[in-house]
Structure formats: structure tokens, C-alpha cells
Motif scaffolding. Structure first.
Motif, short mmCIF file in Angstrom:
data_model
loop_
_atom_site.label_atom_id
_atom_site.label_comp_id
_atom_site.label_asym_id
_atom_site.label_seq_id
_atom_site.Cartn_x
_atom_site.Cartn_y
_atom_site.Cartn_z
N GLU A 60 0.86 -1.18 0.00
CA GLU A 60 0.00 0.00 0.00
C GLU A 60 0.89 1.24 0.00
N LEU A 61 0.86 1.97 -1.10
CA LEU A 61 1.72 3.14 -1.25
C LEU A 61 0.96 4.41 -0.94
N GLU A 62 1.66 5.35 -0.33
CA GLU A 62 1.18 6.71 -0.18
C GLU A 62 2.29 7.62 -0.70
N TYR A 63 1.91 8.71 -1.34
CA TYR A 63 2.95 9.58 -1.87
C TYR A 63 2.49 11.03 -1.83
N SER A 64 3.45 11.92 -1.74
CA SER A 64 3.20 13.36 -1.80
C SER A 64 4.29 13.99 -2.65
N ARG A 65 3.97 15.11 -3.27
CA ARG A 65 4.92 15.78 -4.15
C ARG A 65 5.83 16.70 -3.34
N ILE A 66 7.13 16.64 -3.62
CA ILE A 66 8.10 17.49 -2.95
C ILE A 66 9.05 18.07 -4.00
N MET A 67 9.79 19.10 -3.59
CA MET A 67 10.83 19.68 -4.43
C MET A 67 12.20 19.22 -3.93
N ILE A 68 13.07 18.84 -4.84
CA ILE A 68 14.44 18.51 -4.46
C ILE A 68 15.38 19.45 -5.20
N ARG A 234 3.02 1.55 3.43
CA ARG A 234 2.30 1.41 4.70
C ARG A 234 2.37 -0.04 5.15
N ILE A 235 2.95 -0.25 6.33
CA ILE A 235 3.11 -1.59 6.89
C ILE A 235 2.15 -1.75 8.06
N LYS A 236 1.31 -2.78 8.00
CA LYS A 236 0.35 -3.06 9.07
C LYS A 236 0.59 -4.48 9.59
N PRO A 237 0.07 -4.79 10.78
CA PRO A 237 0.27 -6.14 11.32
C PRO A 237 -0.21 -7.25 10.39
N ASP A 238 -1.24 -6.97 9.56
CA ASP A 238 -1.75 -8.01 8.67
C ASP A 238 -1.21 -7.89 7.25
N SER A 239 -0.17 -7.08 7.04
CA SER A 239 0.43 -6.97 5.70
C SER A 239 1.09 -8.28 5.31
N ARG A 253 18.83 -9.22 -1.41
CA ARG A 253 18.52 -8.25 -0.37
C ARG A 253 17.29 -8.63 0.44
N ARG A 254 16.58 -9.64 0.01
CA ARG A 254 15.37 -10.04 0.72
C ARG A 254 15.65 -10.35 2.18
N LYS A 255 16.77 -11.01 2.46
CA LYS A 255 17.10 -11.38 3.84
C LYS A 255 17.37 -10.15 4.70
N ASP A 256 17.72 -9.03 4.07
CA ASP A 256 17.94 -7.80 4.82
C ASP A 256 16.65 -7.01 5.01
N VAL A 257 15.78 -7.06 4.00
CA VAL A 257 14.53 -6.30 4.06
C VAL A 257 13.52 -6.95 5.00
N ARG A 258 13.45 -8.28 4.99
CA ARG A 258 12.41 -8.98 5.75
C ARG A 258 12.47 -8.68 7.25
N PRO A 259 13.64 -8.68 7.91
CA PRO A 259 13.66 -8.36 9.34
C PRO A 259 13.16 -6.95 9.64
N LEU A 260 13.46 -6.02 8.76
CA LEU A 260 12.98 -4.65 8.96
C LEU A 260 11.45 -4.61 8.88
N LEU A 261 10.89 -5.28 7.89
CA LEU A 261 9.43 -5.31 7.75
C LEU A 261 8.78 -5.98 8.96
N LEU A 262 9.36 -7.07 9.43
CA LEU A 262 8.82 -7.75 10.61
C LEU A 262 8.83 -6.84 11.83
N SER A 263 9.92 -6.12 12.00
CA SER A 263 10.03 -5.23 13.15
C SER A 263 8.98 -4.12 13.08
N LEU A 264 8.79 -3.56 11.90
CA LEU A 264 7.80 -2.49 11.75
C LEU A 264 6.39 -3.00 11.99
N ALA A 265 6.10 -4.21 11.52
CA ALA A 265 4.76 -4.76 11.71
C ALA A 265 4.46 -5.05 13.17
N ARG A 266 5.49 -5.31 13.98
CA ARG A 266 5.29 -5.63 15.40
C ARG A 266 5.17 -4.40 16.28
#
Length: 270
Positions: A60-68, A234-239, A253-266
Motif C-alpha cells: 500500500e503506497l502513499e505519496y506526496s509531491r516534494i521539491m528537491i 504502509r506496513i500493518k500487522p496483517d500486511s 537483499r530479501r534477507k535484509d529487508v524482511r527483518p525490517l518489515l517484521l520489526s515495523l509490523a510488530r
């Protein structure tokens, strides 16, 4: 990029559990011993709209426009610009006069650009060095005709690679930049259109009005601004964390991303 949905909500909505893509990039950079990108981007305004992206394997993506804008380290403190030099490669006098007569110029401007005193002839091109006052007072239509022609010819770098910004977001180009109002007014006078963009190719008509190197650096940084998107996942417990890890992990890189996602969901609200 998924097209935004119809629902919108203000950026100040109640906090939920988000994993920003920029955060993921920085975190993965640390894991892989790569230096994370430094933030030099202007902060989005408090009332910026957050758009809902179409759900998919990316989550689930959310986005807003910014200037860089580029960092200070990329900006030469002694930035200068030479006077106007228009090189018409492959043109003879007849062809050049035909172009000028069809460029929506007034009689005085046409006479000035046909003046032999501003013309240099080489074996391959005709070069015009028009006076600043004439260039300053070109209409947007005349400027577009002449500069878009020059952009197709070699020897005209400021017309081939001008400063540019989306025409529909032109009011955002200088917002919050700190560039003086009279300088912004002068630049707006010198803009011309190419497709869906407004372009600026005449820094030599603006830089002399800036007394300090700091002002010049700030102006060039502002002119180099780009409109882009700040994305969040957007990361939710049921994602579906496995699907997200496969999509964003990119193989090894999956092995690096998955722990981060798990931590955020918890940890909702972290």
C-alpha cells in the motif's frame, strides 16, 4: 508508478505504521556498507496532500509531491554566465533572415538581430551576439521560436540543456527558496515554453544583480530544482510481509529487508 487513487487525506492525518522508501534505502545502504544519501531536499509543506497509490505486490503506497535541489557541494561558488551567443550551424544569411522574420519579433528587434555588427560568419555557421536589452525584451513566443531552434543546433549548450520546470507547477519552483522577489520577477520574464515545461536559458541577465556568492549559489540551486515524489509503504500487522520482502528485496537483499518489515509490523506507531 501506480496512478493515484481518488482518496486524499491531509499529511497531518493520525499516525499509522509506515516504512518510507527513503528509510529502506538508507537502511539497506548501511547493511551493504554503502553511505546513505544525505538529505538536502526542502521539506514538504505541512498541508501537502498525501495520495493513495493503487495496491499491488509493492504493498500500500502513499505519496506526496516534494521539491528537491542539489546539495551545496555540487554548486560552484564562482558560477558565472557569458553574454548571449547564438550559433546557427548550417545557416546562410537568407535562411537566418527567414527565421527571424517568422519569429514574432517587433520591427526594432528584427532590425537589431539583422545588424551585421552583431554577426560573425564561419565556414559552418552564423553566430549572433545580441545585446542584453534586446534579449531581455523578447516576448515568450519569440524566445521559444528562437531558442527551440538553437536547441537543435550544436554550439548552444544553454538552449540544449536549459534550466527547466513543469509548467503546471511553476508557482512551486521558487516557493520558499529565499531568492529575492525582483530576481524571480526577472526570471519569469525570461521563461519560454517547450512542450509541458517552462525553460530558462539566460542566466547572464540575472546573475549580475546578485552581489554575493551565497546569493548566486542559492539561485542556481533553486533553478536546478525538480519536482518529484516522496513515497511511503504502509506496513500493518496483517500486511503480506513475504510478498513485500520479495518485491522490495530484489533477490539477495530479501534477507535484509524482511527483518525490517517484521520489526515495523510488530511495533505500530513506531
Amino acid at each position: 508508478m501506480p496512478k493515484p487513487g481518488r482518496r486524499r487525506q491531509p499529511a497531518s492525518s493520525p499516525p499509522a505504521l509506515y516504512a518510507g522508501l527513503l528509510l529502506l534505502t538508507a537502511w539497506l545502504g548501511a547493511v551493504l556498507a554503502l553511505p546513505p544519501a544525505r538529505a538536502h531536499d526542502p521539506a514538504p509543506p505541512a498541508d501537502a496532500l498525501v495520495h493513495q497509490g493503487k495496491p499491488g505486490p509493492w504493498g500500500e503506497l502513499e505519496y506526496s509531491r516534494i521539491m528537491i535541489e542539489p546539495p551545496d557541494e555540487f554548486m560552484p561558488p564562482d558560477y558565472t554566465a557569458s553574454a548571449a551567443r547564438w550559433e546557427f550551424t548550417g545557416f546562410d544569411p537568407v535562411r537566418l533572415e527567414d527565421l527571424l522574420r517568422n519569429a514574432a519579433l517587433d520591427a526594432t528587434q528584427l532590425q537589431g538581430l539583422l545588424d551585421p555588427a552583431i554577426r560573425t560568419t564561419t565556414p559552418t555557421s552564423l553566430i549572433l551576439r545580441p545585446p542584453d536589452d534586446l534579449v531581455l525584451h523578447l516576448s515568450p513566443e519569440s524566445r521559444a521560436i528562437l531558442y527551440n531552434t538553437l536547441a537543435r543546433l550544436p554550439g548552444n549548450p544553454l538552449h540544449q540543456e536549459p534550466f527547466r520546470f513543469r509548467a503546471d507547477l511553476i508557482d512551486d519552483w521558487f516557493e520558499g527558496s529565499g531568492v529575492r522577489t525582483e530576481i524571480v520577477t526577472r526570471i519569469r520574464q525570461l521563461l519560454y515554453r517547450r512542450g509541458n515545461s517552462l525553460l530558462f536559458s539566460d542566466p547572464h541577465l540575472v546573475l549580475p544583480a546578485l552581489a554575493t556568492a551565497t546569493e548566486r549559489v542559492q539561485l542556481v540551486k533553486t533553478l536546478a530544482r525538480k519536482s518529484t515524489l516522496l513515497l511511503k509503504v504502509r506496513i500493518k500487522p496483517d500486511s503480506d510481509l513475504e510478498s513485500l520482502a520479495r518485491y522490495w528485496g530484489g533477490g539477495r537483499r530479501r534477507k535484509d529487508v524482511r527483518p525490517l518489515l517484521l520489526s515495523l509490523a510488530r511495533h505500530p506507531g513506531a
